[in-house]
Structure formats: structure tokens, C-alpha cells
Design a protein around this motif. Structure first.
Motif, PDB file in Angstrom:
ATOM      1  N   THR A 258     -11.915   3.559   5.293  1.00 23.78           N
ATOM      2  CA  THR A 258     -12.510   2.483   4.509  1.00 23.78           C
ATOM      3  C   THR A 258     -13.640   1.825   5.294  1.00 23.78           C
ATOM      4  O   THR A 258     -13.853   2.107   6.482  1.00 23.78           O
ATOM      5  N   ARG A 259     -14.322   0.920   4.631  1.00 19.90           N
ATOM      6  CA  ARG A 259     -15.435   0.226   5.275  1.00 19.90           C
ATOM      7  C   ARG A 259     -14.990  -0.655   6.436  1.00 19.90           C
ATOM      8  O   ARG A 259     -15.809  -1.001   7.293  1.00 19.90           O
ATOM      9  N   ASP A 260     -13.703  -1.029   6.472  1.00 14.14           N
ATOM     10  CA  ASP A 260     -13.220  -1.894   7.546  1.00 14.14           C
ATOM     11  C   ASP A 260     -12.242  -1.172   8.477  1.00 14.14           C
ATOM     12  O   ASP A 260     -11.327  -1.769   9.041  1.00 14.14           O
ATOM     13  N   ASN A 261     -12.481   0.125   8.661  1.00 14.40           N
ATOM     14  CA  ASN A 261     -11.723   0.923   9.635  1.00 14.40           C
ATOM     15  C   ASN A 261     -10.221   0.971   9.359  1.00 14.40           C
ATOM     16  O   ASN A 261      -9.398   0.836  10.262  1.00 14.40           O
ATOM     17  N   ARG A 262      -9.871   1.191   8.121  1.00 13.56           N
ATOM     18  CA  ARG A 262      -8.491   1.481   7.755  1.00 13.56           C
ATOM     19  C   ARG A 262      -8.440   2.910   7.223  1.00 13.56           C
ATOM     20  O   ARG A 262      -9.433   3.416   6.696  1.00 13.56           O
ATOM     21  N   LEU A 263      -7.303   3.532   7.358  1.00 12.21           N
ATOM     22  CA  LEU A 263      -7.126   4.875   6.816  1.00 12.21           C
ATOM     23  C   LEU A 263      -6.273   4.768   5.557  1.00 12.21           C
ATOM     24  O   LEU A 263      -5.166   4.225   5.593  1.00 12.21           O
ATOM     25  N   VAL A 264      -6.810   5.245   4.439  1.00  9.58           N
ATOM     26  CA  VAL A 264      -6.063   5.305   3.184  1.00  9.58           C
ATOM     27  C   VAL A 264      -5.451   6.698   3.083  1.00  9.58           C
ATOM     28  O   VAL A 264      -6.160   7.702   3.141  1.00  9.58           O
ATOM     29  N   TYR A 265      -4.130   6.744   2.950  1.00  9.96           N
ATOM     30  CA  TYR A 265      -3.404   8.004   2.943  1.00  9.96           C
ATOM     31  C   TYR A 265      -2.603   8.104   1.650  1.00  9.96           C
ATOM     32  O   TYR A 265      -1.971   7.130   1.222  1.00  9.96           O
ATOM     33  N   GLY A 266      -2.647   9.259   0.996  1.00 10.01           N
ATOM     34  CA  GLY A 266      -1.967   9.396  -0.289  1.00 10.01           C
ATOM     35  C   GLY A 266      -1.396  10.780  -0.507  1.00 10.01           C
ATOM     36  O   GLY A 266      -1.710  11.733   0.210  1.00 10.01           O
ATOM     37  N   ALA A 267      -0.541  10.879  -1.523  1.00  7.95           N
ATOM     38  CA  ALA A 267       0.073  12.160  -1.868  1.00  7.95           C
ATOM     39  C   ALA A 267       0.654  12.065  -3.267  1.00  7.95           C
ATOM     40  O   ALA A 267       0.765  10.980  -3.854  1.00  7.95           O
ATOM     41  N   MET A 268       1.055  13.192  -3.812  1.00  8.87           N
ATOM     42  CA  MET A 268       1.701  13.220  -5.107  1.00  8.87           C
ATOM     43  C   MET A 268       3.034  12.482  -5.036  1.00  8.87           C
ATOM     44  O   MET A 268       3.777  12.618  -4.058  1.00  8.87           O
ATOM     45  N   GLY A 269       3.347  11.706  -6.078  1.00  5.98           N
ATOM     46  CA  GLY A 269       4.600  10.984  -6.137  1.00  5.98           C
ATOM     47  C   GLY A 269       4.398   9.571  -6.635  1.00  5.98           C
ATOM     48  O   GLY A 269       3.285   9.029  -6.608  1.00  5.98           O
ATOM     49  N   ASN A 270       5.472   8.978  -7.113  1.00  9.59           N
ATOM     50  CA  ASN A 270       5.435   7.642  -7.692  1.00  9.59           C
ATOM     51  C   ASN A 270       6.258   6.684  -6.835  1.00  9.59           C
ATOM     52  O   ASN A 270       7.487   6.678  -6.893  1.00  9.59           O
ATOM     53  N   THR A 271       5.588   5.875  -6.041  1.00 10.36           N
ATOM     54  CA  THR A 271       6.302   4.934  -5.174  1.00 10.36           C
ATOM     55  C   THR A 271       6.827   3.737  -5.941  1.00 10.36           C
ATOM     56  O   THR A 271       7.598   2.944  -5.389  1.00 10.36           O
ATOM     57  N   ASP A 272       6.436   3.583  -7.202  1.00  7.92           N
ATOM     58  CA  ASP A 272       6.959   2.490  -8.020  1.00  7.92           C
ATOM     59  C   ASP A 272       8.269   2.855  -8.719  1.00  7.92           C
ATOM     60  O   ASP A 272       8.896   2.001  -9.352  1.00  7.92           O
ATOM     61  N   ALA A 273       8.670   4.119  -8.632  1.00  9.40           N
ATOM     62  CA  ALA A 273       9.918   4.571  -9.259  1.00  9.40           C
ATOM     63  C   ALA A 273      11.112   4.173  -8.393  1.00  9.40           C
ATOM     64  O   ALA A 273      10.958   3.836  -7.215  1.00  9.40           O
ATOM     65  N   PRO A 274      12.327   4.223  -8.956  1.00 13.34           N
ATOM     66  CA  PRO A 274      13.516   3.871  -8.172  1.00 13.34           C
ATOM     67  C   PRO A 274      13.669   4.691  -6.891  1.00 13.34           C
ATOM     68  O   PRO A 274      14.219   4.218  -5.904  1.00 13.34           O
ATOM     69  N   HIS A 275      13.194   5.934  -6.912  1.00 13.86           N
ATOM     70  CA  HIS A 275      13.288   6.788  -5.729  1.00 13.86           C
ATOM     71  C   HIS A 275      12.035   6.714  -4.868  1.00 13.86           C
ATOM     72  O   HIS A 275      11.812   7.558  -4.003  1.00 13.86           O
ATOM     73  N   GLY A 276      11.199   5.700  -5.089  1.00 15.11           N
ATOM     74  CA  GLY A 276       9.924   5.590  -4.377  1.00 15.11           C
ATOM     75  C   GLY A 276      10.076   5.532  -2.875  1.00 15.11           C
ATOM     76  O   GLY A 276       9.143   5.893  -2.144  1.00 15.11           O
ATOM     77  N   GLY A 277      11.225   5.093  -2.385  1.00 18.31           N
ATOM     78  CA  GLY A 277      11.447   5.044  -0.947  1.00 18.31           C
ATOM     79  C   GLY A 277      11.337   6.400  -0.277  1.00 18.31           C
ATOM     80  O   GLY A 277      10.970   6.493   0.905  1.00 18.31           O
ATOM     81  N   ILE A 278      11.654   7.463  -1.028  1.00 16.95           N
ATOM     82  CA  ILE A 278      11.518   8.822  -0.489  1.00 16.95           C
ATOM     83  C   ILE A 278      10.069   9.089  -0.115  1.00 16.95           C
ATOM     84  O   ILE A 278       9.765   9.602   0.976  1.00 16.95           O
ATOM     85  N   HIS A 279       9.160   8.757  -1.024  1.00 20.80           N
ATOM     86  CA  HIS A 279       7.742   8.997  -0.775  1.00 20.80           C
ATOM     87  C   HIS A 279       7.219   8.114   0.363  1.00 20.80           C
ATOM     88  O   HIS A 279       6.416   8.561   1.188  1.00 20.80           O
ATOM     89  N   LYS A 280       7.681   6.875   0.417  1.00 22.08           N
ATOM     90  CA  LYS A 280       7.217   5.958   1.463  1.00 22.08           C
ATOM     91  C   LYS A 280       7.669   6.425   2.846  1.00 22.08           C
ATOM     92  O   LYS A 280       6.882   6.393   3.810  1.00 22.08           O
ATOM     93  N   SER A 281       8.905   6.861   2.949  1.00 29.50           N
ATOM     94  CA  SER A 281       9.399   7.356   4.236  1.00 29.50           C
ATOM     95  C   SER A 281       8.645   8.608   4.660  1.00 29.50           C
ATOM     96  O   SER A 281       8.285   8.778   5.834  1.00 29.50           O
ATOM     97  N   TRP A 282       8.412   9.500   3.696  1.00 27.20           N
ATOM     98  CA  TRP A 282       7.658  10.718   4.005  1.00 27.20           C
ATOM     99  C   TRP A 282       6.248  10.376   4.463  1.00 27.20           C
ATOM    100  O   TRP A 282       5.726  11.002   5.415  1.00 27.20           O
ATOM    101  N   ALA A 283       5.599   9.400   3.814  1.00 29.02           N
ATOM    102  CA  ALA A 283       4.231   9.031   4.167  1.00 29.02           C
ATOM    103  C   ALA A 283       4.144   8.620   5.635  1.00 29.02           C
ATOM    104  O   ALA A 283       3.217   9.012   6.347  1.00 29.02           O
ATOM    105  N   ARG A 284       5.105   7.851   6.099  1.00 25.02           N
ATOM    106  CA  ARG A 284       5.092   7.432   7.496  1.00 25.02           C
ATOM    107  C   ARG A 284       5.238   8.639   8.421  1.00 25.02           C
ATOM    108  O   ARG A 284       4.522   8.765   9.432  1.00 25.02           O
ATOM    109  N   ARG A 285       6.182   9.543   8.108  1.00 22.83           N
ATOM    110  CA  ARG A 285       6.392  10.723   8.952  1.00 22.83           C
ATOM    111  C   ARG A 285       5.156  11.608   8.965  1.00 22.83           C
ATOM    112  O   ARG A 285       4.729  12.093  10.017  1.00 22.83           O
TER     113      ARG A 285
END
Length: 416
Positions: free
Chosen positions: A287-314
Motif C-alpha cells: 500500500t501507499r503507507d508500507n503495509r502488505l495486503v494479503y488475500g486468498a479465497m475464502g469467507n472470513t465473515d462465515a462461522p468457519h472464518g477462523g480457519i482462513h484467518k489462522s491460515w493467513a497468518r501461517r
């Protein structure tokens, strides 16, 4: 909002809801890339245009986007020709190959403050087989005289700041933008040409009225000769015209804390945007302020969204171990309308135009098709639209396919 693009936008612009009965030439439903590009170009041709959105400019995919201004489609050229035939395939390939020009020309013309960089994008090979696929794509683009090239793993590591990839396809036609700033800038440009924009204006119905249409909202109506439905994956469900029958893929993103300058200088220092060849793909960009935006397929707003969030960190730590001490901030998700062919659809029927199904390529194709549709509305010649025209469109088992995509992403993201 938890969406980084919304929180850090610099382009301004708010529009009130429709509160009267008005008459225009063209009513556009949906204030995203495609709808606002259509409105802008139609107004420049002299049409009187109104745009409504149930939420706000850029609420849907346009404001949740990764921000990669890519040329062409997901499909390599030969696959497009195999699907559409030689004439229609070549016409679409050539048009969308030039689509980033439409985006960056508008940015320059209207001085849109969207942190635009046109230094190419990198399609990263996550495996040896992924590299072979990129080599095949490169060969096809080179045969068409397009400025792409394969770079090796060492060059990728130097550009990206990660040694996780086997190579990449560098596409010089492409670039990156702050997508919410861009869509707001499109709204500002359209408004400067007389387009009436109404936010927080829910579409209740569209009904034929002689040789025109009546668009009804809770607090006013629009009488229009023609209607353009440009809600893509975020359309209402009350009428066939506004509900493209496609499956949906969810895509999430998260943003890091600011990366210290000394480290940030070694990560995407030419501001390329990246995505990989994995079946459950992921993407990242600075980004313009030296942040990294990282994304992938999946819905983090769903009840199982924690799966995607944990994977994103790893996954983030695996790709960028030098950033393992950097926190990842809020997550946001968006929907992508996927057609079976991965080619956008344009449906024309009774002075209405529907456009949808960008399959993850919304910025440049959406902008370009908006311009095409505006030309068609002015001339009546469907040849002005680069996508083959359908009189109707539907798919079977869309809910099942959408659930399958999400299940697949969730399963993959459980793997350590």
C-alpha cells in the motif's frame, strides 16, 4: 469499516438518496467500476444518466478488490478462442488486452488519487507445474506481440522479497491501484459530466412503461429509456434482470501493520501486484503507507472464518518470514461472480443491459466493458460490445457450486 481501502481512502464523495421523481435517458443500477464507467462515458456522449446504489459507491466488489489492474481474463488466449471461436475470441482478447489503458487514462484525465503504479503484475509460480502453465501463457501472449516475460526464481526473490516461488510471468500491461479510491474517482468524474448519483437508494422494482422503464425506489422513481444492471455479485433478488444466475467465490483480505522502511524497501519495491498459480489462490501487494495486503479465497465473515484467518497468518509467515513480527490487521471479504466459462456475460433484452461474471477480473474489464456498453447505448450497434451478447443466461446448481468452492478453500486452509 474494517476494510483498509475504505478506512484509508483519500478520494472523497458522498451522495444523498433519491428523493424525487426524475426522468433520464439511462438508469444505471450499481455504483461500481462497470456502472460508473458506463455512466461516465454515456454522459460524455450527451446522455442524461442517473446511477443508484443500495449502499454506497464501491460497496460491493469494487471497494473490496485486491487492486490489480490486469489485462485479459483468467483464461489464456487459446482457451478464450476455444470457447468463443476465432473471431469473437480474438476481438475480446484484443479489447481486454488494452483495458488497462482505459483505467490509467481515466486516472490521468481526472487526476484520480488512487496510488496508481503501472509497473506490471507478477503471476507467481507456486510449483514447477505452475511455472509450466505460466510458460504456456507467456508463449501465447508473445505470439500476439504482447509485452510479457518469464522471470526466474532468483529474479522473483529479488523483486518480491520472498524465495518461495519457482518463477513468475511479468505482464508489463498491468499495474495496481487503491480500488476504493479509484471507484470514488470514477464517481467524481461521472458527476462532473452531469451524472446524478444516489446512494442508499434501494431498487424495489423495474417495470416497463410504454417505450420506457420506471425504476421504483422507496423514496422516488426514475423514468428511463434504458436500464443498465451493473451489480454483478451484489444484485438484489427480486427480479430476473438483476440476479445473474452464477456461482460465487468468496475472497478475503487482511492488511499488515506498517512495515519499517528498511524492510519495506526489499518487498515489491517496484509496486507490482502479485497472485499465484495455486488452485486456491492467494495474492498480495503493498500500500501507499508500507503495509502488505494479503488475500486468498475464502469467507472470513462465515462461522468457519477462523480457519482462513489462522491460515493467513501461517502462510504470511511462510512467504515473508522477515515479517513474522508484524501484526496482521482487520479482515474483510467480498463475493466474486463466476461464470462457467470464466468469461463475463452481457445480456441485452428490451432496452435493458445486464453485465456480470467478471470471475475476479473486475477493474480493467469492468471499466472497458462500461465504455463499450455506453457506445452501444449511443449507437444501438451490439458490435460495439466486445463480449458476445446473450438474450438470457442462467446456470444450474449455483448454490451447490458456491458451497463447493468455499468448502475447498476451507479444507486447503486447514492444512498446516
Amino acid at each position: 469499516s474494517q476494510n483498509h481501502w475504505h478506512v484509508n481512502a483519500v478520494e472523497e464523495g458522498q451522495y444523498g438518496p433519491l428523493s424525487d421523481d426524475i426522468t433520464v435517458d439511462i438508469a444505471v443500477i450499481g455504483a461500481g467500476f462497470t456502472g460508473l464507467s458506463t455512466a461516465l462515458h454515456a454522459a460524455k456522449s450527451g446522455a442524461k444518466v442517473a446511477v443508484i446504489d443500495a449502499k454506497h459507491v464501491g460497496f460491493g466488489g469494487s471497494g473490496r478488490n485486491v487492486g490489480l489492474v490486469n489485462a485479459g481474463l483468467w483464461l489464456p488466449p487459446e482457451d478464450v478462442i476455444s470457447t468463443l471461436g476465432i473471431d469473437a475470441g480474438n476481438r475480446l482478447i484484443d479489447r481486454l488486452s488494452r483495458a488497462p489503458d482505459d483505467v490509467f487514462d481515466l486516472i490521468k484525465t481526472y487526476n484520480i488519487q488512487c496510488d496508481a503504479h503501472r509497473n506490471g503484475t507478477l503471476h507467481l509460480a507456486h510449483s514447477k507445474s505452475g511455472l509450466k502453465d505460466l510458460e504456456r501463457r507467456n508463449t501465447q501472449w508473445k505470439a500476439r506481440g504482447v509485452d510479457t516475460k518469464i522471470i526466474d526464481a532468483a529474479e522473483v526473490a529479488k523483486r518480491v522479497g520472498s524465495d518461495c516461488y519457482h518463477g513468475a510471468l511479468l505482464d508489463y500491461r498491468a499495474g495496481v491501484i487503491q480500488p476504493f479510491d479509484y471507484v470514488r474517482g470514477l464517481a467524481r468524474a461521472a458527476h462532473s459530466h452531469g451524472v446524478q448519483i444516489y446512494e442508499n437508494t434501494v431498487l424495489k422494482s423495474t417495470e416497463p412503461n410504454g417505450d420506457s422503464w420506471t425504476v421504483t425506489t422507496p423514496s422516488g422513481t426514475i423514468r428511463a429509456q434504458k436500464i443498465v444492471y451493473a451489480t454483478n455479485a451484489y444484485g438484489p433478488s427480486h427480479t430476473v434482470q438483476t440476479t445473474p444466475k452464477t456461482s460465487y467465490v468468496y475472497y478475503f483480505q487482511t492488511v499488515s501493520d506498517r512495515i519499517p522502511d528498511k524492510i519495506a524497501q526489499s518487498i515489491l519495491n517496484q509496486k507490482e501486484g502479485c497472485w499465484d498459480t495455486a488452485m486456491i489462490m492467494s495474492s498480495f501487494r503493498m500500500t501507499r503507507d508500507n503495509r502488505l495486503v494479503y488475500g486468498a479465497m475464502g469467507n472470513t465473515d462465515a462461522p468457519h472464518g477462523g480457519i482462513h484467518k489462522s491460515w493467513a497468518r501461517r502462510s504470511f509467515d511462510r512467504i515473508f518470514p522477515q515479517l513474522s513480527h508484524i501484526a496482521l490487521g482487520p479482515f474483510w471479504s467480498g463475493k466474486i461472480a463466476m461464470t462457467t466459462t470464466k468469461i463475463p456475460k452481457v445480456v441485452i433484452n428490451k432496452n435493458t443491459v445486464q453485465v456480470f461474471g467478471f470471475s475476479g477480473r473486475g477493474i480493467a474489464p469492468g471499466t472497458a466493458l462500461g465504455k463499450d456498453i455506453a457506445e452501444y447505448l449511443a449507437t444501438g450497434n451490439t458490435r460495439d460490445i466486445s463480449v458476445p451478447i446473450d438474450a438470457d443466461y442462467s446456470e444450474a446448481y449455483t448454490q451447490a457450486k458456491s458451497a463447493y468452492f468455499e468448502l475447498g478453500a476451507s479444507v486447503i486452509h486447514t492444512i498446516p
